[in-house]
Design an enzyme around this catalytic site. Structure first.
Site, PDB file in Angstrom:
ATOM      1  N   LYS A  73     -18.817   1.928   3.647  1.00 29.12           N
ATOM      2  CA  LYS A  73     -18.795   2.743   2.580  1.00 29.12           C
ATOM      3  C   LYS A  73     -19.043   2.239   1.276  1.00 29.12           C
ATOM      4  CE  LYS A  73     -15.259   5.334   5.169  1.00 29.12           C
ATOM      5  NZ  LYS A  73     -13.900   5.547   5.388  1.00 29.12           N
ATOM      6  N   GLN A 104      -7.940   3.668   3.195  1.00 26.75           N
ATOM      7  CA  GLN A 104      -8.321   3.597   4.381  1.00 26.75           C
ATOM      8  C   GLN A 104      -7.265   3.880   5.555  1.00 26.75           C
ATOM      9  OE1 GLN A 104     -11.495   3.258   5.654  1.00 26.75           O
ATOM     10  NE2 GLN A 104     -10.552   3.655   7.610  1.00 26.75           N
ATOM     11  N   ASP A 137     -11.423  12.051  -0.544  1.00 25.83           N
ATOM     12  CA  ASP A 137     -11.407  12.012   0.792  1.00 25.83           C
ATOM     13  C   ASP A 137     -10.402  13.361   1.421  1.00 25.83           C
ATOM     14  OD1 ASP A 137     -12.094  10.975   3.296  1.00 25.83           O
ATOM     15  OD2 ASP A 137     -10.186   9.594   3.283  1.00 25.83           O
TER      16      ASP A 137
END
Length: 286
Positions: A58, A102, A125
């Site tokens: 990413k 994450q 996200d």
């Protein structure tokens, strides 16, 4: 005798390249206008090899698009309080426009509490309850990236969801559940299923659109795919194996995503696009 696949492949990698090109152009416009570039902060707990690889990927994609990266690496021993504090600090930092925590963070941590420390306007996200509610009610907000990428793929290939029976196999808070909400918002009739659903094959056989999102390789047999169905495989396992038995499914489906090269590239593309949109909202329109 080997049968020739009849399904058309849904090229997520190709679509992601086009989305990323548009994102890079938007970054350049913001940079010219404001003198700064969008910034995505990544938070990683521990050193799980897969998570380290995902975060590095990413960051690499951010650099290619001109998006600034900030990385917060925390030890696996970090507690919920310390993680929440680190995420909250990023939420209050005006130089940060998007935050990615994450997943997973470790069994000893209250992951939901950590997600909720992300400010809604930086939740690029789409993992907070605020974002899930916005998806459910069709309100402005940031979608969960993998479901958002799936919708973009379906749009790219002209899949009309209205009135279709969509079966989502998977119920995670960041994939299966929001995917169903987005499909429902497009007027599909949505059924949720999972690995413990009684007679799952019978339900799969009814799906006009199948979204497989369990992370259990080969759970769905190709022979159970309804002829002409659209198959979106969001699973991924060792050896590039998805949730769906690809070869047999491709002989029956009309459209199918490959693994890899289908859903995965679109997840990151949506993350970057939403980071740029978050920056645009904070910095003001052109």
């Amino acid at each position: 005798m080997t049968r020739t696949p009849t399904a058309r492949l849904m090229d997520g990698a190709g679509l992601a390249r086009r989305v990323n090109a548009a994102t890079a152009s938007a970054v350049e416009e913001i940079r010219r206008r404001t003198g700064t570039a969008p910034c995505l902060a990544t938070v990683l707990v521990g050193e799980d090899p897969a998570s380290v690889t995902y975060v590095r990927m990413k960051q690499t994609r951010c650099a290619k698009a001109g998006i600034r990266s900030r990385h917060i690496a925390l030890p696996a021993s970090v507690g919920t309080g310390e993680l929440v504090e680190a995420v909250a600090a990023l939420s209050h930092d005006p130089e940060v426009h998007g935050i990615l925590l994450q997943h997973p963070v470790g069994p000893h941590i209250d992951e939901r509490a950590a997600f909720e420390a992300i400010a809604p306007d930086k939740d690029v996200d789409g993992v907070t309850t605020h974002s899930f509610a916005a998806m459910g009610f069709g309100l402005p907000g940031f979608v969960s990236c993998t479901p958002g990428g799936i919708l973009r793929l379906l749009d790219e290939y002209g899949v009309d969801l209205a009135g279709r029976h969509a079966v989502v196999v998977g119920r995670s808070a960041i994939l299966g559940r929001p995917a169903g909400m987005l499909l429902l918002g497009r007027d599909a009739t949505v059924t949720y299923a999972h690995s413990r659903t009684a007679d799952l094959p019978a339900l799969v056989r009814e799906a006009d659109v199948l979204v497989a999102a369990t992370g259990r390789p080969g759970l769905i047999r190709g022979a159970d795919i309804k002829p002409g169905a659209v198959v979106v495989d969001a699973g991924y396992g060792p050896g590039n194996v998805g949730d769906v038995e690809f070869g047999a499914a491709a002989e029956r489906a009309s459209l199918i995503t490959p693994v890899p090269g289908g859903v995965g590239p679109m997840t990151i593309a949506v993350l970057l696009a939403q980071t740029v949109e978050a920056a645009r909202r904070r910095l003001g329109p052109a």
